[in-house]
Scaffold this motif. Structure first.
Motif, short mmCIF file in Angstrom:
data_model
loop_
_atom_site.label_atom_id
_atom_site.label_comp_id
_atom_site.label_asym_id
_atom_site.label_seq_id
_atom_site.Cartn_x
_atom_site.Cartn_y
_atom_site.Cartn_z
N UNK A 98 86.56 -20.70 -61.77
CA UNK A 98 85.87 -20.15 -60.59
C UNK A 98 86.62 -18.93 -60.07
N UNK A 99 87.94 -19.01 -60.07
CA UNK A 99 88.74 -17.87 -59.61
C UNK A 99 88.55 -16.64 -60.49
N UNK A 100 88.51 -16.87 -61.82
CA UNK A 100 88.28 -15.74 -62.74
C UNK A 100 86.91 -15.12 -62.49
N UNK A 101 85.89 -15.96 -62.30
CA UNK A 101 84.54 -15.44 -62.05
C UNK A 101 84.48 -14.65 -60.75
N UNK A 102 85.09 -15.19 -59.69
CA UNK A 102 85.09 -14.49 -58.40
C UNK A 102 85.87 -13.19 -58.47
N UNK A 103 87.00 -13.21 -59.19
CA UNK A 103 87.79 -11.99 -59.34
C UNK A 103 87.01 -10.92 -60.09
N UNK A 104 86.31 -11.33 -61.14
CA UNK A 104 85.50 -10.37 -61.91
C UNK A 104 84.41 -9.77 -61.04
N UNK A 105 83.71 -10.62 -60.28
CA UNK A 105 82.64 -10.13 -59.40
C UNK A 105 83.21 -9.19 -58.34
N UNK A 106 84.37 -9.56 -57.79
CA UNK A 106 84.97 -8.73 -56.76
C UNK A 106 85.38 -7.36 -57.28
N UNK A 107 86.01 -7.32 -58.46
CA UNK A 107 86.52 -6.06 -59.00
C UNK A 107 85.39 -5.16 -59.49
N UNK A 108 84.39 -5.72 -60.15
CA UNK A 108 83.38 -4.90 -60.79
C UNK A 108 82.09 -4.76 -59.98
N UNK A 109 81.90 -5.56 -58.95
CA UNK A 109 80.66 -5.47 -58.17
C UNK A 109 80.91 -5.20 -56.69
N UNK A 110 81.70 -6.03 -56.05
CA UNK A 110 81.86 -5.94 -54.60
C UNK A 110 82.67 -4.71 -54.21
N UNK A 111 83.83 -4.50 -54.84
CA UNK A 111 84.68 -3.37 -54.48
C UNK A 111 83.98 -2.03 -54.72
N UNK A 112 83.31 -1.81 -55.87
CA UNK A 112 82.58 -0.55 -56.03
C UNK A 112 81.49 -0.36 -54.98
N UNK A 113 80.80 -1.44 -54.60
CA UNK A 113 79.75 -1.33 -53.58
C UNK A 113 80.35 -0.93 -52.24
N UNK A 114 81.47 -1.54 -51.89
CA UNK A 114 82.16 -1.18 -50.65
C UNK A 114 82.63 0.27 -50.70
N UNK A 115 83.13 0.69 -51.85
CA UNK A 115 83.61 2.06 -52.02
C UNK A 115 82.48 3.07 -51.84
N UNK A 116 81.28 2.74 -52.34
CA UNK A 116 80.13 3.64 -52.19
C UNK A 116 79.84 3.88 -50.72
N UNK A 117 79.76 2.83 -49.93
CA UNK A 117 79.43 2.99 -48.52
C UNK A 117 80.59 3.61 -47.74
N UNK A 118 81.82 3.33 -48.14
CA UNK A 118 82.97 3.95 -47.47
C UNK A 118 82.95 5.46 -47.66
N UNK A 119 82.71 5.91 -48.91
CA UNK A 119 82.65 7.34 -49.18
C UNK A 119 81.42 7.98 -48.56
N UNK A 120 80.32 7.22 -48.48
CA UNK A 120 79.10 7.77 -47.89
C UNK A 120 79.29 8.13 -46.42
#
Length: 295
Positions: free
Chosen positions: A22-44
């Motif tokens: 579960x930790x590996x799955x959450x880490x993968x989602x966080x690194x490849x999905x959540x963080x880039x999405x947050x970065x998009x809105x932060x830069x916007x």
């Protein structure tokens, strides 16, 4: 008679294994999905809310938004009609060439979007197969060539080419969503309806379509998401004319090439909003579909 009962240890795992996976799955989602999405809105919003709204309300941006919505509004209904017809024919009837039709439906998945765009350039471009026939200097069909020239009708580097490219890359989504669903449901209900005197049209509207409505909606959502986010095929046929043939992804690229990083991310946030809305609709449809299957 001895009955083999599987041991509990063969169907379960230690708690630490579950936590690790579960930790590996959450880490993968966080690194490849959540963080880039947050970065998009932060830069916007990096240059403030005022800059953000000025960017997304710019005439060039609105032109890109309207063209994207237009391409999706044309391609999605057409692919919906084609997908339903193709799935109904493949799942409910036996005929020669069924496997060939399935292969053709899957063709956009195996062809690069850039190659798909080049196909239309080779066919409809000024030096393409049809383009040479309609060449204004020495046309094979003078009347048609004159009518197209009088009405300034173009396919490549114009809206029709963008629509055609979008239709091509989104062909499989509705059909491929409905074919396995219809095959799993079988033909018994349709055959019963025909025995009871229903026509083919009545059978489709009152039996087949209600059984696949959630799968159809799911396919339409995926088709719409791909239509709005398509870049490769549209980039080849658009000509990158700002304010005329730039869709949202192409407008983002243009802003990024101009080193307007905050502006590019501001427009990209519109696609991110669309992605989140699509994800919400997809989850809702999956829930409704699961509830319908339990009944």
């Amino acid at each position: 008679m001895n009955v083999l009962v599987p041991s509990r240890h063969t169907t379960s795992e230690p708690p630490w294994v579950r936590r690790f996976l579960i930790g590996v799955a959450l880490a993968f989602i966080g690194v490849f999905l959540v963080i880039p999405l947050i970065f998009v809105f932060t830069q916007a919003f990096a240059k403030g809310i005022g800059f953000y709204f000025n960017t997304i309300t710019d005439p060039m941006a609105w032109s890109a938004v309207k063209l994207t919505l237009l391409a999706a509004a044309i391609s999605v209904p057409l692919n919906c009609v084609f997908g339903v017809c193709a799935a109904w024919a493949i799942a409910k009837f036996d005929f020669r060439g069924k496997n060939i039709l399935l292969t053709l439906i899957d063709l956009p998945f195996s062809v690069s979007p850039v190659i798909a765009g080049m196909i239309y350039v080779l066919v409809f471009g000024a030096q393409g197969w049809l383009g040479l026939w309609l060449n204004a200097d020495n046309p094979t069909f003078p009347a048609l060539a004159n009518w197209l020239n009088d009405h300034n009708f173009k396919i490549i580097f114009a809206v029709p080419g963008i629509v055609l490219a979008t239709i091509f890359v989104t062909v499989p989504f509705v059909a491929r969503e409905l074919i396995p669903l219809m095959q799993a449901q079988g033909r018994n209900e349709e055959e019963a309806a025909r025995v009871l005197g229903a026509s083919g049209w009545q059978t489709f509207w009152r039996v087949t379509l209600p059984n696949v409505k959630w799968g159809l909606l799911y396919g339409v959502i995926l088709c719409n998401a791909r239509a709005m986010g398509e870049f490769g095929a549209v980039s080849v046929v658009s000509g990158h004319i700002r304010g005329q043939t730039n869709t949202i992804p192409l407008h983002i690229e243009a802003l990024y090439d101009d080193l307007n990083i905050a502006g590019a991310f501001a427009v990209a946030s519109l696609l991110a909003f669309l992605a989140l809305i699509t994800l919400g609709l997809k989850t809702w449809v999956e829930h409704k579909n699961a509830a319908a299957l339990e009944k």
